[in-house]
Design a protein around this motif. Sequence first.
Motif, mmCIF file in Angstrom:
data_model
loop_
_atom_site.group_PDB
_atom_site.id
_atom_site.type_symbol
_atom_site.label_atom_id
_atom_site.label_comp_id
_atom_site.label_asym_id
_atom_site.label_seq_id
_atom_site.Cartn_x
_atom_site.Cartn_y
_atom_site.Cartn_z
ATOM 1 N N SER A 1 -8.230 -8.857 -2.291
ATOM 2 C CA SER A 1 -8.621 -8.114 -1.088
ATOM 3 C C SER A 1 -10.115 -7.880 -1.167
ATOM 4 C CB SER A 1 -7.905 -6.762 -1.068
ATOM 5 O OG SER A 1 -8.537 -5.869 -0.158
ATOM 6 N N TYR B 1 -4.578 1.315 -4.524
ATOM 7 C CA TYR B 1 -4.681 -0.055 -4.007
ATOM 8 C C TYR B 1 -5.983 -0.717 -4.481
ATOM 9 C CZ TYR B 1 -4.604 -3.882 -0.607
ATOM 10 O OH TYR B 1 -4.596 -5.113 -0.015
ATOM 11 N N GLN C 1 0.863 -1.196 0.000
ATOM 12 C CA GLN C 1 0.000 0.000 0.000
ATOM 13 C C GLN C 1 0.890 1.234 0.000
ATOM 14 O OE1 GLN C 1 -3.372 -1.874 3.004
ATOM 15 N NE2 GLN C 1 -3.060 0.347 3.067
HETATM 16 C C1 BGC Z 1 -5.702 -3.957 3.230
HETATM 17 C C2 BGC Z 1 -5.737 -3.668 4.715
HETATM 18 C C3 BGC Z 1 -7.164 -3.446 5.182
HETATM 19 C C4 BGC Z 1 -8.084 -4.542 4.698
HETATM 20 C C5 BGC Z 1 -9.539 -4.263 5.025
HETATM 21 C C6 BGC Z 1 -6.637 -5.098 2.946
HETATM 22 O O1 BGC Z 1 -6.595 -5.459 1.608
HETATM 23 O O2 BGC Z 1 -4.376 -4.248 2.821
HETATM 24 O O3 BGC Z 1 -4.948 -2.522 4.985
HETATM 25 O O4 BGC Z 1 -7.181 -3.423 6.608
HETATM 26 O O5 BGC Z 1 -7.948 -4.711 3.316
HETATM 27 O O6 BGC Z 1 -9.917 -2.945 4.727
#
Ligand code: BGC
Length: 271
Positions: free
Chosen positions: A156, A169, A100
Motif C-alpha cells: 500500500s 494497517y 483494515q
Molecule cells: C487502503 C485504503 C486507502 C488507500 C489510500 C489503501 O491501502 O486500504 O483504504 O484508501 O490505501 O489511502
Amino acid sequence: MSNVPVRPLQGQKALVTGASSGIGAAVARAFAAAGAAVGVNYRSHPERAGQIVEDIRSAGGEAVVLRADVSSEDEVRAMFDEFGSAFGRTDILVANSGIQRDAAFTEMTLDQWRRVIDVNLTGQFLCAREAVRRFLAQSPDPSISRAAGKIICMSSVHEVIPWAGHVNYAASKGGVMLMMKSLAQEVAQAGIRVNGIAPGAIKTPINREAWETPEAERKLLKLIPYGRVGEPEDIGKAAVWLASDASDYVVGTTLFVDGGMTLYPGFRENG
Ligand code: BGC
C-alpha cells in the motif's frame, strides 16, 4: 511492431490470495486473460470466488477456488497442496489478502491490532514461505519464464505514508515492505523474483466510504495529483507486468500505482 507477447503469463500457474473481491479479483481476472491458470483464494465468500472462477472458465481460461485463512499455517499449507494437485506446479504467488480494522490509537483493541498484523503481514509470510518452498522443490521451466518463481506482495502507499487512525494497517504494510525486500535479497540467487505493488486509493470494498459519495470523492481527489480514483484493473495490469518476463530484471522493488499519491500533493500550494 511490438514484441510483447499477447498472453505474457501463458502456461504459468498463479495463486492469488484474497481474490474474491477488489484488487485480488481484478488480479485473478487479468492473470487469466494473460494466459495463467489461477487459484482464486477466498476466506468467507465462496459465492464471489465461485463467480470469478466461472467467468474465467467461460472465457476459456483455467481457475479453481481455494478456501483458506491466510493467517493459519495449516490452511495455507493445505491450500498450496490443493493448488499443486489442480495445476501440477506453482509459478506465481500474489500475496494480496488484506484487511483494515480502523480505530483511534487509544481506542484500538489488541484484537484489532493482532487481526490486521495476522492477515496482512503474517499471512504474507506464510504464503510466501510456502511458495518459495514449492518453487525450490520443482524444476524451473525456462519455456514459460526466465525466473524460477515470482512473488508479488500487495502492499500500500501506507508502506511509506504514515496514517493516523490506522496504525495497525500502516505498521503491517511497512512490515510487508521490508519483508518483501529482505526475502528478495535472500532468494534472488535461486532465480526467484520478489517484488511489491503499492496501490493508492483504488475503488474497492475496503475503502468504499472514501469514494462512494461525491463529497467523499472530492476530498479524496485532493490527495491524488492525477485526478482520478484508481480502478482495480489498474492494479491487475501492473501485476501482470510484474509477474511476467517483461519485468525480469525487476527484483525487490515496490511499484507504486497511486496516481501520484506519494508525491506529497499538499506541497503543490504550500511549503
Ligand atoms: C487502503 C485504503 C486507502 C488507500 C489510500 C489503501 O491501502 O486500504 O483504504 O484508501 O490505501 O489511502
